[in-house]
Scaffold this active site. Structure first.
Site, PDB file in Angstrom:
ATOM      1  N   HIS A 147      -7.759  -6.090   0.911  1.00  0.00           N
ATOM      2  CA  HIS A 147      -6.804  -4.981   0.886  1.00  0.00           C
ATOM      3  C   HIS A 147      -5.481  -5.541   1.646  1.00  0.00           C
ATOM      4  O   HIS A 147      -4.322  -5.504   1.567  1.00  0.00           O
ATOM      5  CB  HIS A 147      -6.991  -3.552   1.408  1.00  0.00           C
ATOM      6  CG  HIS A 147      -6.080  -2.438   1.128  1.00  0.00           C
ATOM      7  ND1 HIS A 147      -5.358  -2.209  -0.063  1.00  0.00           N
ATOM      8  CD2 HIS A 147      -5.128  -1.980   2.324  1.00  0.00           C
ATOM      9  CE1 HIS A 147      -4.368  -1.379   0.231  1.00  0.00           C
ATOM     10  NE2 HIS A 147      -4.344  -1.197   1.482  1.00  0.00           N
ATOM     11  N   SER A 204       1.073  -1.160   0.193  1.00  0.00           N
ATOM     12  CA  SER A 204       0.047   0.167  -0.046  1.00  0.00           C
ATOM     13  C   SER A 204       0.945   1.176  -0.019  1.00  0.00           C
ATOM     14  O   SER A 204       1.840   1.436  -0.878  1.00  0.00           O
ATOM     15  CB  SER A 204      -0.916   0.009   1.427  1.00  0.00           C
ATOM     16  OG  SER A 204      -1.937   0.931   1.103  1.00  0.00           O
TER      17      SER A 204
END
Length: 247
Positions: free
Chosen positions: A227, A93
């Site tokens: 995620h 990320s």
């Protein structure tokens, strides 16, 4: 091994080993501790070095960066003498963006480059960011968004005082990510591998694939999950990294 105080960016110190060093950059709001389980799973041929940016854990008294250029400058200065020999980068990320930009900075300075750049869970940096920004949301809405992503520990949701301490760090990290504006540059002379979850709302498959334009010998691997797909796949990811590093 050096002491953590001597190397604030590397709280676990810098081991004296001939193994490949894998510098791991954390996602927004996270500390180096997110890679604790990686160190035990790495094996003898790969040593995991969790990176600790300012504003978290033992660096909690330091102000976290809210600008990506300042963060990369700081990381370059703080890690420079450790970025020698045989090493690679991994970032998830926000960490993917930092790892990529630090690789670019090393290339611009003519310094030793990582043998491989592994990125995870983020749209490629050259793509426009079309998602609504999160950094300025009210606390309750920001907490709800983070919970939906799976990135807000239950203890923070249950303890308002802890959440209030955590959110300024998260907002600073989100500002780093959301205010980044890509400056085109040369393709990196570094192999690039992208990882992602097939249901990640922050990084669709085509957005992950765009990373492959930025380096050499590109490859992409996707897994079932959102995620934070990687939390249950550490040994598998490390096996892929070993194979890619052995090429």
């Amino acid at each position: 091994m050096t002491t953590a105080t001597a190397r604030p960016w590397l709280p676990g110190g810098l081991p004296e080993t001939g193994a490949t060093k894998l510098f791991c950059f954390p996602h927004a709001g996270a500390s180096a501790a997110v890679y604790r389980s990686w160190t035990a799973a790495a094996g003898d041929d790969l040593v995991v070095l969790p990176v600790q940016p300012p504003g978290r854990a033992e660096r909690g008294r330091e102000r976290p960066h809210d600008n990506v250029e300042a963060l990369v400058d700081d990381a370059f200065d703080g890690l420079a003498d450790a970025l020698t020999g045989d090493f690679a980068f991994f970032g998830h990320s926000l960490g993917a963006l930092v790892a990529y930009l630090l690789t670019r900075r090393l290339a611009e300075r003519g310094a030793t480059l990582p043998r491989h750049l592994f990125v995870s869970g983020r749209a490629a940096p050259q793509l426009p960011d079309t998602r609504p920004p999160l950094r300025a949301l009210p606390d309750d809405r920001l907490a709800a968004e983070l919970h939906a992503l799976g990135g807000l520990p239950d203890v923070l949701r249950r303890e308002p005082s802890l959440l209030a301490m955590f959110l300024p760090l998260m907002r600073a990290d989100l500002a780093v990510n959301e205010t980044y504006r890509h400056v085109p540059g040369e393709r990196l002379p570094v192999p690039v591998t992208a990882f992602g979850g097939d249901r990640d709302p922050r990084a669709a498959e085509d957005e992950l694939a765009a990373w492959l334009e930025l380096g050499t010998d590109p490859a992409m691997f996707t897994y079932a999950g959102g995620h934070f797909y990687l939390e249950d796949r550490v040994p598998e990811l490390l096996r892929v990294m070993r194979r890619r590093l052995a090429r």
